[in-house]
Scaffold this active site. Sequence first.
Site, mmCIF file in Angstrom:
data_model
loop_
_atom_site.group_PDB
_atom_site.id
_atom_site.type_symbol
_atom_site.label_atom_id
_atom_site.label_comp_id
_atom_site.label_asym_id
_atom_site.label_seq_id
_atom_site.Cartn_x
_atom_site.Cartn_y
_atom_site.Cartn_z
ATOM 1 N N HIS A 189 51.277 39.035 -30.714
ATOM 2 C CA HIS A 189 50.571 38.983 -29.427
ATOM 3 C C HIS A 189 49.252 39.746 -29.578
ATOM 4 C CE1 HIS A 189 53.958 37.218 -27.198
ATOM 5 N NE2 HIS A 189 54.715 37.957 -27.990
ATOM 6 N N ARG A 220 46.735 39.346 -27.351
ATOM 7 C CA ARG A 220 46.349 39.687 -25.966
ATOM 8 C C ARG A 220 44.966 39.232 -25.525
ATOM 9 N NH1 ARG A 220 51.441 40.185 -24.876
ATOM 10 N NH2 ARG A 220 52.375 42.233 -25.103
ATOM 11 N N HIS A 243 62.659 35.237 -32.680
ATOM 12 C CA HIS A 243 63.406 36.505 -32.590
ATOM 13 C C HIS A 243 64.903 36.402 -32.284
ATOM 14 C CE1 HIS A 243 62.172 35.644 -28.490
ATOM 15 N NE2 HIS A 243 60.999 36.208 -28.604
ATOM 16 N N ASP A 291 56.771 39.996 -33.648
ATOM 17 C CA ASP A 291 56.698 40.046 -32.178
ATOM 18 C C ASP A 291 55.900 41.277 -31.739
ATOM 19 O OD1 ASP A 291 56.915 39.363 -29.532
ATOM 20 O OD2 ASP A 291 59.078 39.648 -29.391
ATOM 21 N N HIS A 307 51.214 47.117 -25.501
ATOM 22 C CA HIS A 307 51.095 47.367 -24.063
ATOM 23 C C HIS A 307 50.382 48.694 -23.868
ATOM 24 C CE1 HIS A 307 53.629 44.057 -22.695
ATOM 25 N NE2 HIS A 307 54.532 44.397 -23.595
HETATM 26 O O1 DOR Z 1 59.259 41.980 -25.726
HETATM 27 C C1 DOR Z 1 58.552 41.001 -25.620
HETATM 28 N N1 DOR Z 1 57.236 41.116 -25.358
HETATM 29 N N2 DOR Z 1 59.089 39.792 -25.781
HETATM 30 C C2 DOR Z 1 58.411 38.671 -25.503
HETATM 31 O O2 DOR Z 1 58.963 37.614 -25.633
HETATM 32 C C3 DOR Z 1 57.022 38.742 -25.022
HETATM 33 C C4 DOR Z 1 56.373 39.994 -25.447
HETATM 34 C C5 DOR Z 1 55.101 40.284 -24.725
HETATM 35 O O3 DOR Z 1 54.265 39.395 -24.559
HETATM 36 O O4 DOR Z 1 54.889 41.454 -24.349
HETATM 37 ZN ZN ZN Z 2 59.610 36.084 -27.171
#
Ligand code: DOR
Ligand code: ZN
Length: 428
Positions: free
Chosen positions: A58, A60, A230, A303, A307
């Site tokens: 990700h 972002r 996952h 994954d 954040h």
């Molecule tokens: O823990 C997760 N975070 N699982 C996901 O499937 C999406 C991801 C996110 O985008 O933060």
């Molecule tokens: Zn996922």
Amino acid sequence: MSKTLIRGAKVLGDRALDVLIDGETVAAVGTGLDADGARVVEADGQILLPGLVDLHTHLREPGREDSETVLTGTRAAARGGYTAVHAMANTFPVADTAGVVEQVWRLGRESGHCDVQPVGAVTVGLEGKQLAELGAMHESAASVRVFSDDGKCVDDAVIMRRALEYVKAFDGVIAQHAQEPRLTEGAQMNEGTVSAELGLGGWPAVAEESIIARDVLLAAHVGSRLHVCHLSTAGSVEIVRWAKSKGWNVTAEVTPHHLLLTDELVRSYDPVYKVNPPLRTEADVRALREALADGTIDCVATDHAPHPHEDKDCEWGAAAMGMVGLETALSVVQHTMVETGLLDWAGVADRMSFRPAAIGRLAGQGRPVSAGEPANLTLVDPAYRGTVDSAGFASRSRNTPYQGRELPGRVTHTFLRGRATVMDGKLV
Ligand code: DOR
Ligand code: ZN
């Protein structure tokens, strides 16, 4: 043309050899190679791997640049030994059009730290109702082949069937985030003894397994490619093993955190352990490790889910799901798979480079370390022992579950088409 001679590295953990990089290419692999004006990297005791490839990152951008950007995420990737990442589609706006995937692809080209292959959304807005413009995303400059609503499950069986049918025409693959939504309403962690004790909403294994069972059947029916994101339960492993035994076109990934951590950690109520799918039990961890070792699970995918601290440093119920992973993935795999004797370094190369590149159909990535191949390479010092400190991360986010933990191994050098993106452990 710049030349680099990597001297005495154990190629895929095997024999110590010299590897000469000339320009963008591996020019020669052998013993006693002449430096001949090349910059020399002394790699005694180090392991040379093909550049790692992540199927599930990700980044972002666009939309949540406060947590990561293509630039910071690809810097983190290079630090972790990656030369290519697949950028997930759950951005703002969602990567569900040719315009957005081209934007991400262009940002990746400009960042230079690793290749960025955009993943396209399966449905418009990740809403699970209407197929996104899969063909246009494939035809775009981004040449999208992997489609996923990750973060959300494509739970409508008809939409899933149509998506599988659609991508079959251009050898695409649907990467499913397997989570039956009704069975996980209000879920906060794995459903089991710990959730019962803590009084947190449970996330049953069957919510994942029922979707995987349905989807392997759909993939077989359509004759299309399915990739399962996952995997987190022993039951999911059994279903994938069964589907593969039938000869169906099903692949699967596991994250580093599901190879190491369990739901016991949730007793701390520290939201750094809140992730989707949730951390499971010791028995699940064991099954996932064995499945990665025997090839039932094809690859490790991070994954990587950055954040900002305000979304993680709050009470459990309000916290965002996910953990960063690019900069610790290889160390976690060394710890859980290599040092346990489950996988050798050739196996690591297979599960972290060859197979993910093959699933994504990435050209020039996940190639053998031999003359004439693109010089996408990662050099690892396996003897290194260090403590994880997120303060030193290249990622913009700090939500690692390994803060303060000792993990083995360190990426000393990463080469992207012959150019060092990391040298002596530092970004170039
Ligand atoms: O823990 C997760 N975070 N699982 C996901 O499937 C999406 C991801 C996110 O985008 O933060
Ligand atoms: Zn996922």
